[in-house]
Design a protein around this motif. Structure first.
Motif, PDB file in Angstrom:
ATOM      1  N   SER A  43       8.325 -15.511  -2.173  1.00  0.00           N
ATOM      2  CA  SER A  43       8.564 -15.114  -3.569  1.00  0.00           C
ATOM      3  C   SER A  43       7.833 -13.818  -3.898  1.00  0.00           C
ATOM      4  CB  SER A  43       8.090 -16.214  -4.520  1.00  0.00           C
ATOM      5  OG  SER A  43       6.678 -16.267  -4.540  1.00  0.00           O
ATOM      6  N   ARG A  44       8.306 -13.171  -4.921  1.00  0.00           N
ATOM      7  CA  ARG A  44       7.676 -11.938  -5.406  1.00  0.00           C
ATOM      8  C   ARG A  44       6.236 -12.224  -5.817  1.00  0.00           C
ATOM      9  NH1 ARG A  44       6.996 -10.257 -10.329  1.00  0.00           N
ATOM     10  NH2 ARG A  44       8.380 -11.797 -11.246  1.00  0.00           N
ATOM     11  N   GLN A  45       6.010 -13.381  -6.447  1.00  0.00           N
ATOM     12  CA  GLN A  45       4.670 -13.753  -6.894  1.00  0.00           C
ATOM     13  C   GLN A  45       3.728 -13.948  -5.704  1.00  0.00           C
ATOM     14  OE1 GLN A  45       7.526 -15.148  -7.931  1.00  0.00           O
ATOM     15  NE2 GLN A  45       7.593 -14.686 -10.110  1.00  0.00           N
ATOM     16  N   ALA A  46       4.237 -14.533  -4.621  1.00  0.00           N
ATOM     17  CA  ALA A  46       3.417 -14.717  -3.428  1.00  0.00           C
ATOM     18  C   ALA A  46       3.040 -13.369  -2.822  1.00  0.00           C
ATOM     19  CB  ALA A  46       4.156 -15.583  -2.408  1.00  0.00           C
ATOM     20  N   VAL A  47       3.961 -12.422  -2.866  1.00  0.00           N
ATOM     21  CA  VAL A  47       3.695 -11.081  -2.336  1.00  0.00           C
ATOM     22  C   VAL A  47       2.605 -10.387  -3.168  1.00  0.00           C
ATOM     23  CG1 VAL A  47       4.690  -8.778  -2.060  1.00  0.00           C
ATOM     24  CG2 VAL A  47       5.956 -10.777  -1.271  1.00  0.00           C
ATOM     25  N   PRO A  58      -4.455  -5.775  -3.926  1.00  0.00           N
ATOM     26  CA  PRO A  58      -5.785  -5.866  -4.543  1.00  0.00           C
ATOM     27  C   PRO A  58      -5.856  -5.234  -5.929  1.00  0.00           C
ATOM     28  CG  PRO A  58      -5.791  -4.249  -2.773  1.00  0.00           C
ATOM     29  CD  PRO A  58      -4.457  -4.935  -2.747  1.00  0.00           C
ATOM     30  N   GLY A  59      -4.860  -4.455  -6.293  1.00  0.00           N
ATOM     31  CA  GLY A  59      -4.841  -3.829  -7.615  1.00  0.00           C
ATOM     32  C   GLY A  59      -4.246  -4.733  -8.689  1.00  0.00           C
ATOM     33  N   LYS A  60      -3.711  -5.865  -8.294  1.00  0.00           N
ATOM     34  CA  LYS A  60      -3.103  -6.807  -9.242  1.00  0.00           C
ATOM     35  C   LYS A  60      -4.040  -7.980  -9.464  1.00  0.00           C
ATOM     36  CE  LYS A  60       1.011  -4.883  -9.456  1.00  0.00           C
ATOM     37  NZ  LYS A  60       2.356  -5.054  -9.248  1.00  0.00           N
ATOM     38  N   ARG A  61      -3.879  -8.632 -10.593  1.00  0.00           N
ATOM     39  CA  ARG A  61      -4.703  -9.793 -10.901  1.00  0.00           C
ATOM     40  C   ARG A  61      -4.500 -10.899  -9.861  1.00  0.00           C
ATOM     41  NH1 ARG A  61      -3.780 -11.320 -16.512  1.00  0.00           N
ATOM     42  NH2 ARG A  61      -3.642 -13.489 -16.550  1.00  0.00           N
ATOM     43  N   ALA A  62      -3.262 -11.038  -9.407  1.00  0.00           N
ATOM     44  CA  ALA A  62      -2.963 -12.060  -8.405  1.00  0.00           C
ATOM     45  C   ALA A  62      -3.690 -11.797  -7.082  1.00  0.00           C
ATOM     46  CB  ALA A  62      -1.460 -12.130  -8.160  1.00  0.00           C
ATOM     47  N   GLY A  63      -4.050 -10.550  -6.826  1.00  0.00           N
ATOM     48  CA  GLY A  63      -4.721 -10.193  -5.580  1.00  0.00           C
ATOM     49  C   GLY A  63      -6.231 -10.138  -5.681  1.00  0.00           C
ATOM     50  N   ALA A  64      -6.791 -10.671  -6.764  1.00  0.00           N
ATOM     51  CA  ALA A  64      -8.241 -10.618  -6.984  1.00  0.00           C
ATOM     52  C   ALA A  64      -9.031 -11.302  -5.874  1.00  0.00           C
ATOM     53  CB  ALA A  64      -8.593 -11.234  -8.336  1.00  0.00           C
ATOM     54  N   SER A  65      -8.466 -12.333  -5.262  1.00  0.00           N
ATOM     55  CA  SER A  65      -9.201 -13.066  -4.227  1.00  0.00           C
ATOM     56  C   SER A  65      -8.800 -12.642  -2.812  1.00  0.00           C
ATOM     57  CB  SER A  65      -8.983 -14.575  -4.408  1.00  0.00           C
ATOM     58  OG  SER A  65      -7.612 -14.879  -4.256  1.00  0.00           O
ATOM     59  N   ALA A 114       0.831  -1.212   0.000  1.00  0.00           N
ATOM     60  CA  ALA A 114       0.000   0.000   0.000  1.00  0.00           C
ATOM     61  C   ALA A 114       0.864   1.261   0.000  1.00  0.00           C
ATOM     62  CB  ALA A 114      -0.931   0.003   1.209  1.00  0.00           C
ATOM     63  N   MET A 115       2.099   1.137   0.491  1.00  0.00           N
ATOM     64  CA  MET A 115       3.020   2.276   0.517  1.00  0.00           C
ATOM     65  C   MET A 115       3.927   2.294  -0.713  1.00  0.00           C
ATOM     66  SD  MET A 115       3.947   2.701   4.558  1.00  0.00           S
ATOM     67  CE  MET A 115       4.444   1.028   4.878  1.00  0.00           C
ATOM     68  N   PHE A 116       3.426   1.677  -1.800  1.00  0.00           N
ATOM     69  CA  PHE A 116       4.070   1.711  -3.115  1.00  0.00           C
ATOM     70  C   PHE A 116       5.416   0.998  -3.181  1.00  0.00           C
ATOM     71  CE2 PHE A 116       1.254   5.421  -2.963  1.00  0.00           C
ATOM     72  CZ  PHE A 116       0.458   5.178  -4.073  1.00  0.00           C
ATOM     73  N   GLU A 117       5.663   0.075  -2.273  1.00  0.00           N
ATOM     74  CA  GLU A 117       6.871  -0.750  -2.364  1.00  0.00           C
ATOM     75  C   GLU A 117       6.623  -1.813  -3.431  1.00  0.00           C
ATOM     76  OE1 GLU A 117       9.725  -0.251  -0.825  1.00  0.00           O
ATOM     77  OE2 GLU A 117       9.014   1.329   0.504  1.00  0.00           O
ATOM     78  N   THR A 118       7.658  -2.196  -4.159  1.00  0.00           N
ATOM     79  CA  THR A 118       7.510  -3.221  -5.188  1.00  0.00           C
ATOM     80  C   THR A 118       7.462  -4.600  -4.524  1.00  0.00           C
ATOM     81  OG1 THR A 118       9.875  -3.592  -5.492  1.00  0.00           O
ATOM     82  CG2 THR A 118       8.859  -1.832  -6.815  1.00  0.00           C
ATOM     83  N   PRO A 119       6.876  -5.584  -5.188  1.00  0.00           N
ATOM     84  CA  PRO A 119       6.856  -6.934  -4.612  1.00  0.00           C
ATOM     85  C   PRO A 119       8.254  -7.456  -4.269  1.00  0.00           C
ATOM     86  CG  PRO A 119       5.290  -6.795  -6.401  1.00  0.00           C
ATOM     87  CD  PRO A 119       6.055  -5.502  -6.401  1.00  0.00           C
ATOM     88  N   ARG A 122      -8.167  -5.984   2.014  1.00  0.00           N
ATOM     89  CA  ARG A 122      -8.493  -4.900   1.061  1.00  0.00           C
ATOM     90  C   ARG A 122      -8.689  -3.579   1.812  1.00  0.00           C
ATOM     91  NH1 ARG A 122      -9.838  -6.282  -4.072  1.00  0.00           N
ATOM     92  NH2 ARG A 122     -10.004  -8.500  -4.477  1.00  0.00           N
ATOM     93  N   GLU A 123      -9.409  -3.650   2.922  1.00  0.00           N
ATOM     94  CA  GLU A 123      -9.657  -2.452   3.732  1.00  0.00           C
ATOM     95  C   GLU A 123      -8.358  -1.941   4.354  1.00  0.00           C
ATOM     96  OE1 GLU A 123     -12.762  -3.609   6.449  1.00  0.00           O
ATOM     97  OE2 GLU A 123     -14.254  -3.699   4.829  1.00  0.00           O
TER      98      GLU A 123
END
Length: 161
Positions: A44-48, A53-60, A23-28, A66-67
């Motif tokens: 892993s970066r992918q797990a992060v 919530p703005g990424k496809r990986a974070g859809a769920s 949320a503080m704009f750090e990269t994965p 999210r809050e």
């Protein structure tokens, strides 16, 4: 000892940390490194990415996270006033100190570069303000009425005969 874990195996504390960092704009990649440094857990970066919530990986991603992401992002953006270098006067004071040091060391190239930076700061080169001046030919005011097009018909070619 460093543990390697998937995103599902993380404790809630680590998950909250990951969400807040994203949320503080750090990269994965930066967040994965921070988790390793802070908690001695390798992620892993992918797990992060699953916690953004703005990424496809974070859809769920759960509503709770999210809050947390939204609240952290809002606070982070609103809190830029507490960061010194966001203020013009702080940047100018820092540049002044750097200029004095560079002059003391006889580094004319750096002094010139820093002075250019000061001029940009003073001229609002780093803001989203734009000053636009439009003038006519040789600085004359623009004429009302738009563009005038004049068509000139070529003179007829005289008969040579």
């Amino acid at each position: 000892m460093t543990l390697t874990m998937s995103a599902n195996g993380l404790s809630d504390e680590v998950k909250r940390f990951v969400v807040q960092q994203l949320a503080m704009f750090e990269t994965p990649s930066e967040v994965a490194r921070a988790v390793k440094d802070e908690f001695a857990i390798e992620v892993s970066r992918q797990a992060v990415e699953a916690y953004d919530p703005g990424k496809r990986a974070g859809a769920s991603l759960s509503q709770e996270f999210r809050e947390l992401f939204a609240a952290t992002r809002e606070t982070f953006i609103a809190d830029t006033a507490s960061i010194g270098v966001t203020h013009k006067v702080v940047r100018l004071r820092t540049l002044a100190r750097l200029i004095e040091k560079a002059e003391g060391r006889g580094n004319a190239v750096l002094v010139a570069s820093l002075l250019e930076q000061v001029a940009k700061e003073c001229g609002d080169a780093f803001t989203n303000k734009r000053q636009v001046e439009a003038t006519g030919k040789d600085g004359a005011p623009l004429m009302d009425g738009g563009i005038t097009v004049t068509f000139v018909r070529p003179a007829p070619i005289p008969d040579a005969g």
